[in-house]
Design a protein around this motif. Sequence first.
Motif, PDB file in Angstrom:
ATOM      1  N   GLY A  75       0.835  -1.207   0.000  1.00 22.77           N
ATOM      2  CA  GLY A  75       0.000   0.000   0.000  1.00 22.77           C
ATOM      3  C   GLY A  75       0.867   1.254   0.000  1.00 22.77           C
ATOM      4  N   LEU A  76       1.987   1.196   0.734  1.00 20.57           N
ATOM      5  CA  LEU A  76       2.926   2.321   0.759  1.00 20.57           C
ATOM      6  C   LEU A  76       3.504   2.547  -0.639  1.00 20.57           C
ATOM      7  N   GLN A  77       3.838   1.461  -1.321  1.00 17.55           N
ATOM      8  CA  GLN A  77       4.425   1.623  -2.668  1.00 17.55           C
ATOM      9  C   GLN A  77       3.410   2.273  -3.618  1.00 17.55           C
ATOM     10  N   VAL A  78       2.123   1.892  -3.522  1.00 15.41           N
ATOM     11  CA  VAL A  78       1.098   2.537  -4.365  1.00 15.41           C
ATOM     12  C   VAL A  78       1.006   4.023  -3.997  1.00 15.41           C
ATOM     13  N   GLN A  79       1.103   4.305  -2.687  1.00 15.64           N
ATOM     14  CA  GLN A  79       1.049   5.704  -2.233  1.00 15.64           C
ATOM     15  C   GLN A  79       2.215   6.501  -2.830  1.00 15.64           C
TER      16      GLN A  79
END
Length: 393
Positions: free
Chosen positions: A369-373
């Motif tokens: 989720g952090l990488q998508v952010q």
Amino acid sequence: MNKPLRIALVGHGFMGAAHSQAWRVAPRFFDLPLQPEMALLVGRDAERTAAAAGKWGWQESSTDWRQALEREDIDVVDIVTPGASHAEIAIAALDAGKHVICEKPLANTVEEARAMADAAARAARDGIQAMVGFTYRRLPAATHAHNLVAGGAIGDVRQVRASYLQDWLVDQDAPLSWRLEADKAGSGVLGDLGAHIIDLAQYVTGRRLAEVSGTLETLVDSRPLPDSSGADGGLGGPRATGTDRGAVTVDDVALFTGRFEDGVLGTFEATRMATGRKNALRLEVSGTAGAVSFDLEDLNFLEFYDFTAPVDRQGFTRIMVTEPVHPYVDAWWPAGHSLGYEHGFVHQARDFVEAVAGGTQPAPSFADGLQVQEVLDSVSRSAAKSSIWTPVG
Ligand code: SOE
């Protein structure tokens, strides 16, 4: 009877309904190692929360999510609030030893998402699981696309086209809602719909985006204030009757090109201004040996092109992804008896319960989720630089 897994759901808008349905249905169709129990629904307004709890089948309701974290009988905190509160609730829940599911996008900023991923990594050491809710990858046709690409059915990936098209903001008098306010939603269509196509494109291709070049536009910068504050407005909600308008502080349209780690290029289009397109998430991945094409408005089908077939027989095949051999399908109906939007959420609940019971990291993790952010943030930063625009002539 399996051991119970007691859930507290925080939030009761559109996603609250979807997650409630998933918790209710998952144990009735899938043989789960733990028995999910719809223990507690949490919301800001006592009356509305109690009404939603009664309607959807939650045992209790409350207006205090912090109290839920103190309760020994709550195992899972499921967060379906606007993005602005994701980090605070998720980090506190993980620190209190609760497993967490959080709706997408993971947070409103990279800093919040990073703090959440750190909290998840800490909690994982004690066997506590955290997952971000990119549900579309759990629709059978999308999972099947991933499996075909991973199995080499389209050869080497050459190009990606992803779009997520809705039309509920075409009307300039569609009411303001939290999804149109930067302090609540972080960004507009970029985070709301763009996050989905980023996740799905990366999941299906098995590649991550390395760089992006993007453009954002707000076409209607004020909208009528909704009749009831806190309404999960937009998305076909009722028109406001008053004349007062409030500022739209997020993007209406987000377009970007992306380069994956291996150099493959993709185009990404997220808009709520695509007249006539209600919920059209489309992903097409082209490769040296074939192609796959998915359309959420036709979600029981996956198109597959076999570029290795004799030339006179080549053409896109419409695979009806409702056979028991297809992902998740054997728990449901006989072949051809279609599934719908809500089933992605049911599959998410099922996979989450299995991960919790098995002590394994569910995907997508908070780190994912952090990488998508980070991708969303890069698109915003790219869009803020006018240098990508080159005047014509
Ligand atoms: C939830 O997953 C969600 O992204 C919503 O926030 C969007 O508005 C919806 O239309 C698609 O699903």
